[in-house]
Design a protein around this motif. Structure first.
Motif, PDB file in Angstrom:
ATOM      1  N   PHE A  24       0.846  -1.189   0.000  1.00  0.00           N
ATOM      2  CA  PHE A  24       0.000   0.000   0.000  1.00  0.00           C
ATOM      3  C   PHE A  24       0.885   1.244   0.000  1.00  0.00           C
ATOM      4  N   LYS A  25       0.470   2.271  -0.739  1.00  0.00           N
ATOM      5  CA  LYS A  25       1.198   3.545  -0.703  1.00  0.00           C
ATOM      6  C   LYS A  25       1.113   4.134   0.688  1.00  0.00           C
ATOM      7  N   GLU A  26      -0.049   3.992   1.322  1.00  0.00           N
ATOM      8  CA  GLU A  26      -0.248   4.418   2.708  1.00  0.00           C
ATOM      9  C   GLU A  26      -1.420   3.631   3.272  1.00  0.00           C
ATOM     10  N   THR A  27      -1.428   3.467   4.587  1.00  0.00           N
ATOM     11  CA  THR A  27      -2.510   2.735   5.235  1.00  0.00           C
ATOM     12  C   THR A  27      -3.294   3.622   6.194  1.00  0.00           C
ATOM     13  N   LYS A  28      -2.970   4.917   6.239  1.00  0.00           N
ATOM     14  CA  LYS A  28      -3.680   5.843   7.113  1.00  0.00           C
ATOM     15  C   LYS A  28      -3.918   7.153   6.367  1.00  0.00           C
ATOM     16  N   ILE A  43      -9.251   7.238  -1.287  1.00  0.00           N
ATOM     17  CA  ILE A  43      -8.918   6.050  -2.063  1.00  0.00           C
ATOM     18  C   ILE A  43      -7.505   5.600  -1.705  1.00  0.00           C
ATOM     19  N   PHE A  44      -7.423   4.390  -1.129  1.00  0.00           N
ATOM     20  CA  PHE A  44      -6.142   3.774  -0.802  1.00  0.00           C
ATOM     21  C   PHE A  44      -5.682   2.975  -2.020  1.00  0.00           C
ATOM     22  N   SER A  45      -4.450   3.198  -2.432  1.00  0.00           N
ATOM     23  CA  SER A  45      -3.893   2.536  -3.604  1.00  0.00           C
ATOM     24  C   SER A  45      -2.861   1.495  -3.179  1.00  0.00           C
ATOM     25  N   PHE A  46      -2.867   0.366  -3.869  1.00  0.00           N
ATOM     26  CA  PHE A  46      -1.878  -0.678  -3.578  1.00  0.00           C
ATOM     27  C   PHE A  46      -1.436  -1.367  -4.857  1.00  0.00           C
ATOM     28  N   THR A  47      -0.265  -1.994  -4.780  1.00  0.00           N
ATOM     29  CA  THR A  47       0.306  -2.730  -5.908  1.00  0.00           C
ATOM     30  C   THR A  47       0.512  -4.176  -5.506  1.00  0.00           C
ATOM     31  N   ASN A  48       0.169  -5.086  -6.391  1.00  0.00           N
ATOM     32  CA  ASN A  48       0.426  -6.502  -6.146  1.00  0.00           C
ATOM     33  C   ASN A  48       1.914  -6.764  -6.378  1.00  0.00           C
ATOM     34  N   THR A  49       2.640  -7.017  -5.304  1.00  0.00           N
ATOM     35  CA  THR A  49       4.083  -7.286  -5.385  1.00  0.00           C
ATOM     36  C   THR A  49       4.379  -8.779  -5.318  1.00  0.00           C
ATOM     37  N   GLY A  50       3.337  -9.594  -5.253  1.00  0.00           N
ATOM     38  CA  GLY A  50       3.515 -11.035  -5.170  1.00  0.00           C
ATOM     39  C   GLY A  50       3.742 -11.662  -6.535  1.00  0.00           C
ATOM     40  N   ALA A  51       3.988 -12.952  -6.514  1.00  0.00           N
ATOM     41  CA  ALA A  51       4.245 -13.705  -7.741  1.00  0.00           C
ATOM     42  C   ALA A  51       2.950 -14.171  -8.415  1.00  0.00           C
ATOM     43  N   LYS A  52       1.854 -14.141  -7.654  1.00  0.00           N
ATOM     44  CA  LYS A  52       0.565 -14.613  -8.169  1.00  0.00           C
ATOM     45  C   LYS A  52      -0.460 -13.490  -8.073  1.00  0.00           C
ATOM     46  N   PRO A  53      -1.606 -13.646  -8.755  1.00  0.00           N
ATOM     47  CA  PRO A  53      -2.666 -12.646  -8.604  1.00  0.00           C
ATOM     48  C   PRO A  53      -3.098 -12.529  -7.140  1.00  0.00           C
ATOM     49  N   ALA A  54      -3.370 -11.318  -6.693  1.00  0.00           N
ATOM     50  CA  ALA A  54      -3.846 -11.073  -5.328  1.00  0.00           C
ATOM     51  C   ALA A  54      -5.364 -10.980  -5.352  1.00  0.00           C
ATOM     52  N   ILE A  55      -5.988 -11.631  -4.385  1.00  0.00           N
ATOM     53  CA  ILE A  55      -7.447 -11.631  -4.308  1.00  0.00           C
ATOM     54  C   ILE A  55      -7.857 -11.125  -2.929  1.00  0.00           C
ATOM     55  N   ILE A  56      -8.695 -10.102  -2.909  1.00  0.00           N
ATOM     56  CA  ILE A  56      -9.221  -9.600  -1.645  1.00  0.00           C
ATOM     57  C   ILE A  56     -10.440 -10.448  -1.289  1.00  0.00           C
ATOM     58  N   GLU A  57     -10.346 -11.136  -0.153  1.00  0.00           N
ATOM     59  CA  GLU A  57     -11.482 -11.931   0.313  1.00  0.00           C
ATOM     60  C   GLU A  57     -12.547 -11.032   0.921  1.00  0.00           C
ATOM     61  N   THR A  58     -12.119 -10.116   1.794  1.00  0.00           N
ATOM     62  CA  THR A  58     -13.050  -9.201   2.439  1.00  0.00           C
ATOM     63  C   THR A  58     -12.355  -7.882   2.755  1.00  0.00           C
ATOM     64  N   ALA A  73     -12.351  -8.827  -8.554  1.00  0.00           N
ATOM     65  CA  ALA A  73     -11.538  -9.631  -9.476  1.00  0.00           C
ATOM     66  C   ALA A  73     -10.093  -9.697  -8.975  1.00  0.00           C
ATOM     67  N   PRO A  74      -9.377 -10.757  -9.320  1.00  0.00           N
ATOM     68  CA  PRO A  74      -7.963 -10.852  -8.929  1.00  0.00           C
ATOM     69  C   PRO A  74      -7.145  -9.688  -9.517  1.00  0.00           C
ATOM     70  N   ILE A  75      -6.163  -9.248  -8.755  1.00  0.00           N
ATOM     71  CA  ILE A  75      -5.262  -8.184  -9.205  1.00  0.00           C
ATOM     72  C   ILE A  75      -3.976  -8.861  -9.677  1.00  0.00           C
ATOM     73  N   ALA A  76      -3.659  -8.698 -10.949  1.00  0.00           N
ATOM     74  CA  ALA A  76      -2.509  -9.377 -11.539  1.00  0.00           C
ATOM     75  C   ALA A  76      -1.189  -8.893 -10.934  1.00  0.00           C
ATOM     76  N   LYS A  77      -0.192  -9.736 -11.018  1.00  0.00           N
ATOM     77  CA  LYS A  77       1.152  -9.413 -10.541  1.00  0.00           C
ATOM     78  C   LYS A  77       1.628  -8.098 -11.165  1.00  0.00           C
ATOM     79  N   GLY A  78       2.095  -7.188 -10.307  1.00  0.00           N
ATOM     80  CA  GLY A  78       2.628  -5.911 -10.774  1.00  0.00           C
ATOM     81  C   GLY A  78       1.583  -4.838 -11.032  1.00  0.00           C
ATOM     82  N   LYS A  79       0.308  -5.183 -10.963  1.00  0.00           N
ATOM     83  CA  LYS A  79      -0.761  -4.211 -11.234  1.00  0.00           C
ATOM     84  C   LYS A  79      -1.157  -3.461  -9.964  1.00  0.00           C
ATOM     85  N   THR A  80      -1.748  -2.281 -10.171  1.00  0.00           N
ATOM     86  CA  THR A  80      -2.200  -1.437  -9.077  1.00  0.00           C
ATOM     87  C   THR A  80      -3.722  -1.452  -9.022  1.00  0.00           C
ATOM     88  N   ALA A  81      -4.259  -1.409  -7.808  1.00  0.00           N
ATOM     89  CA  ALA A  81      -5.708  -1.361  -7.610  1.00  0.00           C
ATOM     90  C   ALA A  81      -5.985  -0.436  -6.429  1.00  0.00           C
TER      91      ALA A  81
END
Length: 123
Positions: A24-28, A43-58, A73-81
């Motif tokens: 996350f760019k910031e969490t507060k 609007i909190f912005s974040f980038t998927n830095t993992g090797a796989k798509p990131a999925i927000i459960e809740t 929807a899953p956030i692809a590796k390297g993408k921002t949401a």
């Protein structure tokens, strides 16, 4: 020696697994002063830095006065949401509200925090 290497491998694996695959760019966010009954959104912005798509459960707020909106929807590796957090600003006074974000296959929850002060509406 084999037991030590196995223990080290397990420790490293657990540490790597327990970290969220996002950054996350910031969490507060502090809104400062808000007018009563005028909802405020951040609007909190974040980038998927993992090797796989990131999925927000809740993404859940601690009360009904705060509403999070997040991508389903899953956030692809390297993408921002983004996660949009709206506070209704109905009650005058200081506030601090939290949104707990849970990613799939990650045991730790990321906490997003908003705060500020709601000032009474002028008549």
């Amino acid at each position: 020696m084999k037991k030590f290497l196995l223990f080290s491998f397990l420790l490293i694996s657990v540490a790597a697994f327990s970290q969220a695959p996002v950054e996350f760019k910031e969490t507060k966010h502090s809104f400062g002063k808000l007018k009563q009954n005028v909802p405020a959104t951040y609007i909190f912005s974040f980038t998927n830095t993992g090797a796989k798509p990131a999925i927000i459960e809740t993404a859940t707020a601690e009360c009904g006065c705060t509403t999070p909106e997040y991508p389903k929807a899953p956030i692809a590796k390297g993408k921002t949401a983004t996660i949009k957090v709206t506070y209704n600003a109905a009650t005058p006074g200081q506030f601090t509200k939290k949104v707990n974000v849970k990613f799939a296959n990650v045991p730790d929850v990321i906490v997003l925090t908003i705060d500020g002060e709601v000032v009474p509406a002028t008549k």
